[in-house]
Design a protein around this motif. Structure first.
Motif, mmCIF file in Angstrom:
data_model
loop_
_atom_site.group_PDB
_atom_site.id
_atom_site.type_symbol
_atom_site.label_atom_id
_atom_site.label_comp_id
_atom_site.label_asym_id
_atom_site.label_seq_id
_atom_site.Cartn_x
_atom_site.Cartn_y
_atom_site.Cartn_z
ATOM 1 N N TRP A 150 -7.618 -0.985 8.111
ATOM 2 C CA TRP A 150 -6.435 -1.684 8.605
ATOM 3 C C TRP A 150 -6.757 -2.361 9.921
ATOM 4 C CZ3 TRP A 150 -1.819 -1.883 5.969
ATOM 5 C CH2 TRP A 150 -1.595 -0.941 4.957
ATOM 6 N N SER A 196 -10.944 -3.712 1.662
ATOM 7 C CA SER A 196 -10.503 -2.906 0.522
ATOM 8 C C SER A 196 -11.581 -2.845 -0.540
ATOM 9 C CB SER A 196 -9.229 -3.503 -0.087
ATOM 10 O OG SER A 196 -9.532 -4.708 -0.764
ATOM 11 N N GLN A 201 0.830 -1.188 0.000
ATOM 12 C CA GLN A 201 0.000 0.000 0.000
ATOM 13 C C GLN A 201 0.876 1.254 0.000
ATOM 14 O OE1 GLN A 201 -0.533 -2.600 2.195
ATOM 15 N NE2 GLN A 201 -2.185 -3.395 0.923
ATOM 16 N N THR A 258 -6.995 0.121 -0.194
ATOM 17 C CA THR A 258 -7.224 -0.340 1.174
ATOM 18 C C THR A 258 -8.115 0.664 1.891
ATOM 19 O OG1 THR A 258 -5.175 -1.597 1.331
ATOM 20 C CG2 THR A 258 -6.120 -0.808 3.400
ATOM 21 N N PRO A 292 -3.693 -4.896 6.244
ATOM 22 C CA PRO A 292 -4.931 -4.439 5.614
ATOM 23 C C PRO A 292 -6.036 -5.452 5.841
ATOM 24 C CG PRO A 292 -3.386 -5.236 3.956
ATOM 25 C CD PRO A 292 -2.648 -5.218 5.263
#
Length: 377
Positions: A64, A81, A37, A61, A78
């Motif tokens: 988290w 998404s 990312q 994403t 992550p």
């Protein structure tokens, strides 16, 4: 789309269901290969950069660490998404969904994929399961604001499917699995299709397209490389490095040997996949040093077996240490040689047969199982 994944078959859906309507203000765009990312992009402060990221062919994403992450930086892992458009439409192409098909989606995320499925199959025919209540709430809001008829979004354990609407003609997962849950097969009609990212613990992953047969088995080939977040209930609990050293300094009780295979040769995505079919319950990590050298570590889930191999610039032979009940580098090297000796097959030559009692991987045809690539349920 330049990759060809978005052909005329899904072009109307792409135009009718804009991705931007299903992306939150705060996103961490992924790299094109989907493995890392980049920095936060916030629509409230960088609207142009945000819109650019949304309409690039990159995964985004949106959460988290199962929602526990705070701040603007990258989190540890992550956990939700909006998937890369090329992958989204490639998988939808694999799914071959038609109007009127009953569709089950595992992993709602932002709701974009569910909306695309609803546009094709009809909203009343689509059920999407999301484990995270906050993510599900966001998806429901996005779908409501989109304004079209909404598919059913259920909060629950995706492994269990959703029996209330079964049987389904199509099942699609937007999270990766190492074991295809039995419920997905049981809830799919004979002749129905299951599309899911699948990969061994060791590494590597690809999309598998399975067709459910009258015998209760689902079988089919892999279609393309992928890199999805793992189904939360199938995440492995990995012991820490210190567990294996048992208070001793490296190489502890490791037995020294050497190999002519550089660790870089086993690090590619398809190489990891092929090795993982043979080398079960193991994973790897890399320790890098300032002079450019590095150590490839391999660990077994048993908490005892480990192997290290040192790579140094200019060397043609590499030092190996192994310890524990398993000789993990020996297993890795044997698996690599098996793959290399069969003309380095890509993902598309592999297939999977999933039955009530076991899962078997094969090469080229079901009659050619990969040695050792069987997982008993």
């Amino acid at each position: 789309m330049a990759s060809g994944a978005l052909g005329t078959d899904w072009l109307n859906a792409y135009r009718a269901v804009p991705r931007a309507l299903f992306v939150p203000d705060r996103i961490w765009p992924g790299t094109p290969d989907g493995t890392r990312q980049t920095a936060l992009v916030d629509r409230r402060t960088d609207p142009i950069d945000w819109l650019t990221a949304v309409y690039e062919d990159r995964p985004l994403t949106t959460q988290w660490d199962d929602g526990e992450h705070e701040g603007d930086g990258l989190g540890t892992r992550p956990s939700s998404s909006n998937s890369q458009p090329r992958m989204v439409f490639g998988m939808l192409g694999d799914l071959d969904v038609e109007e009127g098909h009953r569709v089950l989606e595992i992993g709602t995320g932002t709701g974009w994929n569910a909306a695309l499925l609803a546009h094709r199959a009809g909203a009343k025919n689509v059920v999407s399961i999301e484990y995270d209540p906050a993510v599900a709430a966001g998806a429901r809001q996005n779908l409501a604001e989109f304004g079209a008829e909404e598919p059913l979004v259920v909060v629950g354990d995706g492994r269990e499917g959703f029996a209330d609407r079964a049987p389904y003609d199509r099942v699609i997962a937007t999270c990766s699995v190492g074991e295809v849950p039995s419920a997905w097969i049981e809830q799919t009609a004979t002749g129905g299709v299951i599309v899911a990212p699948w990969g061994p613990l060791y590494g590597g992953e690809a999309i598998v397209r399975l067709v459910v047969g009258e015998d209760g088995h689902a079988r089919g080939r892999f279609t393309r490389s992928s890199a999805f977040m793992r189904l939360r209930q199938q995440r492995a609990d990995l012991p820490a490095h210190e567990t294996y050293m048992r208070g001793q300094a490296w190489p502890a009780d490791g037995v020294r040997s050497a190999t002519l295979i550089p660790p870089s040769d086993v690090g590619g995505w398809v190489e990891q996949f092929a090795i993982g079919l043979h080398v079960h319950d193991a994973w790897w990590s890399v320790e890098r040093y300032d002079d450019g050298s590095y150590t490839l570590w391999t660990y077994g889930l048993d908490g005892e077996s480990w192997a290290s191999i040192d790579w140094e610039p200019g060397e043609s032979e590499f030092v190996v240490y192994q310890s524990g009940p398993r000789r993990l580098w020996d297993e890795t090297e044997a698996a690599y040689r098996w793959w290399n000796g069969r003309s380095r097959p890509g993902f598309e030559r592999f297939g999977l047969t999933v039955g009530p009692r076991s899962t078997v991987a094969w090469l080229d045809s079901e009659s050619c199982p990969v040695p050792g690539a069987e997982w008993v349920r």
